[in-house]
Design a protein around this motif. Sequence first.
Motif, PDB file in Angstrom:
ATOM      1  N   TYR A  37      47.430  37.368  39.195  1.00 17.24           N
ATOM      2  CA  TYR A  37      48.161  37.299  37.935  1.00 17.24           C
ATOM      3  C   TYR A  37      49.430  36.435  37.948  1.00 17.24           C
ATOM      4  O   TYR A  37      49.867  35.993  36.902  1.00 17.24           O
ATOM      5  N   ILE A  48      51.615  37.374  30.953  1.00 16.64           N
ATOM      6  CA  ILE A  48      50.416  38.191  30.836  1.00 16.64           C
ATOM      7  C   ILE A  48      49.206  37.260  30.976  1.00 16.64           C
ATOM      8  O   ILE A  48      49.221  36.132  30.506  1.00 16.64           O
ATOM      9  N   SER A  51      42.807  37.598  30.535  1.00 16.79           N
ATOM     10  CA  SER A  51      41.969  38.804  30.477  1.00 16.79           C
ATOM     11  C   SER A  51      42.438  39.772  31.569  1.00 16.79           C
ATOM     12  O   SER A  51      41.780  39.917  32.602  1.00 16.79           O
ATOM     13  N   PRO A  52      43.572  40.440  31.349  1.00 15.82           N
ATOM     14  CA  PRO A  52      44.116  41.311  32.391  1.00 15.82           C
ATOM     15  C   PRO A  52      43.348  42.626  32.506  1.00 15.82           C
ATOM     16  O   PRO A  52      42.753  43.101  31.544  1.00 15.82           O
ATOM     17  N   SER A  53      43.406  43.184  33.692  1.00 15.76           N
ATOM     18  CA  SER A  53      42.822  44.505  33.891  1.00 15.76           C
ATOM     19  C   SER A  53      43.723  45.540  33.204  1.00 15.76           C
ATOM     20  O   SER A  53      44.887  45.272  32.890  1.00 15.76           O
ATOM     21  N   ALA A  54      43.192  46.708  32.993  1.00 14.89           N
ATOM     22  CA  ALA A  54      43.979  47.780  32.360  1.00 14.89           C
ATOM     23  C   ALA A  54      45.161  48.160  33.247  1.00 14.89           C
ATOM     24  O   ALA A  54      46.259  48.444  32.749  1.00 14.89           O
ATOM     25  N   TRP A  56      46.835  46.142  35.400  1.00 11.83           N
ATOM     26  CA  TRP A  56      47.871  45.114  35.298  1.00 11.83           C
ATOM     27  C   TRP A  56      48.550  45.150  33.924  1.00 11.83           C
ATOM     28  O   TRP A  56      49.752  44.973  33.819  1.00 11.83           O
ATOM     29  N   ARG A  57      47.788  45.388  32.870  1.00 14.73           N
ATOM     30  CA  ARG A  57      48.362  45.465  31.529  1.00 14.73           C
ATOM     31  C   ARG A  57      49.401  46.578  31.460  1.00 14.73           C
ATOM     32  O   ARG A  57      50.466  46.418  30.875  1.00 14.73           O
ATOM     33  N   GLY A  58      49.119  47.698  32.099  1.00 19.06           N
ATOM     34  CA  GLY A  58      50.069  48.802  32.117  1.00 19.06           C
ATOM     35  C   GLY A  58      51.325  48.469  32.897  1.00 19.06           C
ATOM     36  O   GLY A  58      52.445  48.706  32.435  1.00 19.06           O
ATOM     37  N   TYR A  60      52.450  45.512  33.576  1.00 21.18           N
ATOM     38  CA  TYR A  60      53.134  44.441  32.856  1.00 21.18           C
ATOM     39  C   TYR A  60      53.962  44.996  31.695  1.00 21.18           C
ATOM     40  O   TYR A  60      55.015  44.455  31.372  1.00 21.18           O
ATOM     41  N   THR A  61      53.497  46.069  31.082  1.00 23.77           N
ATOM     42  CA  THR A  61      54.248  46.713  29.998  1.00 23.77           C
ATOM     43  C   THR A  61      55.611  47.189  30.482  1.00 23.77           C
ATOM     44  O   THR A  61      56.575  47.205  29.718  1.00 23.77           O
TER      45      THR A  61
END
Length: 148
Positions: A37, A48, A51-54, A56-58, A60-61
């Motif tokens: 990433y 971001i 197509s991030p994984s769930a 990484w998305r969390g 990153y938040t």
Amino acid sequence: MGFQDLYAHNLALLAKQGWRILSNPSSLVGRLFKARYFPHSDFLSAPIARSPSACWRGIYTAQPTLKRGVRWQVGDGAMIRIWEDAWLPRPVLFRPVWYGNSALVSVSELLRYGQWDRDLIAANFDEGDASLILSIPLSSNHVADRLV
């Protein structure tokens, strides 16, 4: 369990995972996320992905939360950007006030022979910032800067 704000609790747990990536980048998870990433930057400046994984998305938040709370401890000054990074012992801002007349980039430029260059600091910063910078203790050993 008695959590008053479940979103804030979840954000704190995600920020803790982000801190682990920052403080231990050589761990398996740190190396994996960096390779996937943010291969050309660090966690705090990572964008971001498409197509991030769930997972990484969390994490990153929680990045803005970490950005607000993380600060640099001065070692050799090589990794700290003077005007962008939080490194001064000042509440809230942690950055010097920039007047647009300085070409300095990193904190290492403010050091001479392991000590603060008082003349250079006085010429490029206002009196308040100069006294804050001079109040930062420096190690006699050449240690790297670190995030705290």
